[in-house]
Design an enzyme around this catalytic site. Structure first.
Site, PDB file in Angstrom:
ATOM      1  N   THR A  95       0.836  -1.211   0.000  1.00 11.37           N
ATOM      2  CA  THR A  95       0.000   0.000   0.000  1.00 11.37           C
ATOM      3  C   THR A  95       0.870   1.260   0.000  1.00 11.37           C
ATOM      4  O   THR A  95       0.636   2.197  -0.758  1.00 11.37           O
ATOM      5  CB  THR A  95      -0.888   0.028   1.266  1.00 11.37           C
ATOM      6  OG1 THR A  95      -1.544  -1.227   1.399  1.00 11.37           O
ATOM      7  CG2 THR A  95      -1.906   1.135   1.194  1.00 11.37           C
ATOM      8  N   THR A  96       1.891   1.258   0.863  1.00 12.89           N
ATOM      9  CA  THR A  96       2.762   2.420   1.020  1.00 12.89           C
ATOM     10  C   THR A  96       3.584   2.673  -0.242  1.00 12.89           C
ATOM     11  O   THR A  96       3.993   3.796  -0.518  1.00 12.89           O
ATOM     12  CB  THR A  96       3.670   2.233   2.246  1.00 12.89           C
ATOM     13  OG1 THR A  96       2.843   1.923   3.373  1.00 12.89           O
ATOM     14  CG2 THR A  96       4.485   3.470   2.555  1.00 12.89           C
ATOM     15  N   TYR A 150     -12.875  -4.751  -1.803  1.00  8.15           N
ATOM     16  CA  TYR A 150     -14.026  -4.256  -2.574  1.00  8.15           C
ATOM     17  C   TYR A 150     -15.131  -5.289  -2.764  1.00  8.15           C
ATOM     18  O   TYR A 150     -16.291  -5.006  -2.571  1.00  8.15           O
ATOM     19  CB  TYR A 150     -13.568  -3.698  -3.950  1.00  8.15           C
ATOM     20  CG  TYR A 150     -14.695  -3.015  -4.705  1.00  8.15           C
ATOM     21  CD1 TYR A 150     -15.088  -1.725  -4.356  1.00  8.15           C
ATOM     22  CD2 TYR A 150     -15.375  -3.662  -5.738  1.00  8.15           C
ATOM     23  CE1 TYR A 150     -16.133  -1.105  -5.015  1.00  8.15           C
ATOM     24  CE2 TYR A 150     -16.426  -3.040  -6.406  1.00  8.15           C
ATOM     25  CZ  TYR A 150     -16.805  -1.756  -6.036  1.00  8.15           C
ATOM     26  OH  TYR A 150     -17.851  -1.142  -6.687  1.00  8.15           O
ATOM     27  N   TYR A 180      -2.320 -10.710   4.402  1.00  9.55           N
ATOM     28  CA  TYR A 180      -2.411  -9.317   4.840  1.00  9.55           C
ATOM     29  C   TYR A 180      -3.873  -8.962   5.051  1.00  9.55           C
ATOM     30  O   TYR A 180      -4.651  -8.921   4.102  1.00  9.55           O
ATOM     31  CB  TYR A 180      -1.759  -8.430   3.765  1.00  9.55           C
ATOM     32  CG  TYR A 180      -1.748  -6.942   4.018  1.00  9.55           C
ATOM     33  CD1 TYR A 180      -1.946  -6.394   5.293  1.00  9.55           C
ATOM     34  CD2 TYR A 180      -1.526  -6.058   2.964  1.00  9.55           C
ATOM     35  CE1 TYR A 180      -1.917  -5.029   5.493  1.00  9.55           C
ATOM     36  CE2 TYR A 180      -1.490  -4.677   3.153  1.00  9.55           C
ATOM     37  CZ  TYR A 180      -1.687  -4.171   4.422  1.00  9.55           C
ATOM     38  OH  TYR A 180      -1.662  -2.811   4.613  1.00  9.55           O
ATOM     39  N   ARG A 234      -9.067  -0.883   4.615  1.00 12.71           N
ATOM     40  CA  ARG A 234      -8.907  -0.661   3.178  1.00 12.71           C
ATOM     41  C   ARG A 234      -9.700  -1.661   2.342  1.00 12.71           C
ATOM     42  O   ARG A 234     -10.083  -1.356   1.221  1.00 12.71           O
ATOM     43  CB  ARG A 234      -7.422  -0.760   2.793  1.00 12.71           C
ATOM     44  CG  ARG A 234      -6.610   0.437   3.262  1.00 12.71           C
ATOM     45  CD  ARG A 234      -5.187   0.356   2.746  1.00 12.71           C
ATOM     46  NE  ARG A 234      -4.380   1.492   3.196  1.00 12.71           N
ATOM     47  CZ  ARG A 234      -4.308   2.670   2.586  1.00 12.71           C
ATOM     48  NH1 ARG A 234      -5.005   2.894   1.490  1.00 12.71           N
ATOM     49  NH2 ARG A 234      -3.547   3.636   3.072  1.00 12.71           N
ATOM     50  N   LYS A 255       0.161 -10.478   8.204  1.00 15.65           N
ATOM     51  CA  LYS A 255       0.326  -9.073   8.579  1.00 15.65           C
ATOM     52  C   LYS A 255      -1.080  -8.607   8.951  1.00 15.65           C
ATOM     53  O   LYS A 255      -1.960  -8.484   8.097  1.00 15.65           O
ATOM     54  CB  LYS A 255       0.880  -8.234   7.419  1.00 15.65           C
ATOM     55  CG  LYS A 255       0.977  -6.741   7.754  1.00 15.65           C
ATOM     56  CD  LYS A 255       1.374  -5.908   6.532  1.00 15.65           C
ATOM     57  CE  LYS A 255       1.348  -4.418   6.881  1.00 15.65           C
ATOM     58  NZ  LYS A 255       1.594  -3.572   5.694  1.00 15.65           N
ATOM     59  N   ILE A 275       5.521  -4.912  10.015  1.00 15.73           N
ATOM     60  CA  ILE A 275       5.828  -4.349   8.695  1.00 15.73           C
ATOM     61  C   ILE A 275       5.398  -2.894   8.800  1.00 15.73           C
ATOM     62  O   ILE A 275       4.212  -2.595   8.913  1.00 15.73           O
ATOM     63  CB  ILE A 275       5.114  -5.106   7.568  1.00 15.73           C
ATOM     64  CG1 ILE A 275       5.704  -6.526   7.444  1.00 15.73           C
ATOM     65  CG2 ILE A 275       5.267  -4.347   6.230  1.00 15.73           C
ATOM     66  CD1 ILE A 275       4.982  -7.428   6.466  1.00 15.73           C
TER      67      ILE A 275
END
Length: 293
Positions: free
Chosen positions: A47-48, A110, A136, A141, A165, A207
Site C-alpha cells: 500500500t505504502t 471491494y 495481509y 482498506r 500481517k 511491517i
C-alpha cells in the site's frame, strides 16, 4: 518459525520525480539508509509503495532497482494481491522470484467475500506460489475483515502460508490470533502504533511505514520488544508516538513522504487520487523532526 521475517520489515515507498516518473536514485538511497540502520527486511509494492497506481512494467523496474541496491543483504518480500483471484494467480505464475523471499498478499478488497471466499482465495494462492506467503488483513482498506478463525484455519492447512500481517488496529483480534496460532506461524503487526504491544504479547514484529524514516530507533524498539525488555522499548515507543500518529492523519503514503522529504531522502510527490500532505501537516512534521534530532 521463519526468523528472517522477525523484527522490522519496512513497507517501502515508491519515490517519484516532479513529473511523477519513478525516482530510482531516491529509492536506492532509502534502501541503503534502512539497511545501514539495521532494519530486517523490505516489503516491495505494498500500500505504502502506491502499488495500485504503479504499472506492471514499473513494478518490474522497482523490483530490479531494490534487488540491486539490496545486493542480498536483507530478505525481500513482494506484494502480489487483489480482488480478482485469477489475475493474482497469473501474476504469481509470471513473476521472476529470484532474490524474492516471500510474497505479501492482501485479503481481497471491494468484493466483500465471505470468510469461505477469503479461505478459497488464499488456498488458490497457496497452490501456485513458489515462495512462502504472508497474508495481509487490512479491513480499513478492504471493507472486509479476515476473522481470526479464518486466518488460523489457513495457517493450519497450508505449510507455505507462514504469517499474517494483521492491520485491523484491533488489539483483541491480535490477542486471539496469538493465543491460538500454530507455534511456527507468525503474527506480524501492520499497525505502527500497536507494533510494540503486539510484539510484547508474542508477535513477531512489524511491517512498518514510519520505520523507514527512523529505522535505527524503530528497529531497536522492536528488537527490545522481542527480548521482552518492555520498559526500555516503551521509551522509544513514546518518543515516536507523535510522528507515527501524524503520518496517518491525512493519508498514507503522503504523510511518510513528507517526512522523507524533510530528511532529504525523496520528494513528497504522490500519484492521484492521492494528494500531497497539507502545509499544516508538513509544518507539524518539520517541527517534530527538528526537535527529535
Amino acid at each position: 518459525m521463519n526468523k528472517k521475517f522477525e523484527g522490522v520489515g519496512i513497507a517501502i515507498v515508491t519515490p517519484f520525480n516532479e513529473d511523477l516518473t519513478i525516482d530510482h536514485q531516491s529509492l536506492i538511497k532509502i534502501v541503503n539508509y534502512n539497511i545501514d540502520n539495521g532494519m530486517d527486511y523490505i516489503v516491495i509494492s505494498g500500500t505504502t509503495g502506491e502499488s495500485v497506481t504503479i504499472s506492471r512494467e514499473e513494478k518490474k523496474q522497482i523490483i530490479q532497482t531494490i534487488k540491486q541496491a539490496n545486493n542480498n543483504r536483507v530478505p525481500l518480500v513482494l506484494g502480489i494481491g487483489g480482488n480478482n483471484t485469477n489475475q493474482v494467480l497469473e501474476e504469481i505464475k509470471s513473476t521472476d522470484f529470484s532474490g524474492i523471499d516471500a510474497i505479501l498478499s492482501v485479503s481481497p478488497y471491494y468484493s466483500k467475500p465471505t470468510q469461505e471466499g477469503v479461505y478459497q482465495h488464499y488456498k488458490a494462492v497457496s497452490n501456485v506460489s513458489p515462495v512462502p506467503i504472508i497474508m495481509y488483513n487490512v479491513p480499513g482498506r478492504t471493507a472486509s475483515n479476515m476473522l481470526p478463525q479464518t486466518t488460523l484455519r489457513l495457517a493450519q492447512d497450508f505449510d507455505n502460508i507462514i504469517a499474517v500481517k494483521e492491520a485491523g488496529n484491533n488489539m483483541s483480534q491480535y490477542l486471539w490470533l496469538l493465543k491460538d496460532k500454530p507455534s511456527d506461524f507468525m503474527v506480524i503487526s501492520g499497525d505502527d502504533d500497536l507494533a510494540l504491544p503486539v510484539t510484547l504479547a508474542g508477535g513477531s514484529g512489524v511491517i512498518s511505514v514510519i520505520g523507514q524514516a527512523f529505522p535505527k530507533d524503530f528497529t531497536k524498539m522492536i528488537h527490545l520488544g522481542l527480548e521482552r525488555k518492555g520498559d526500555q522499548a516503551y521509551k522509544l515507543h513514546f518518543n515516536l508516538m507523535e510522528i507515527t500518529s501524524l503520518i496517518f492523519s491525512e493519508n498514507n503514503p503522503s504523510g511518510i513522504k513528507a517526512v522523507l522529504q524533510t530528511m532529504s531522502l525523496c520528494k513528497d510527490k504522490v500519484r492521484l487520487p492521492l494528494v500531497e500532505a497539507t502545509d499544516g501537516l508538513k509544518s507539524k512534521i518539520q517541527s517534530f523532526i527538528a526537535q527529535y534530532n
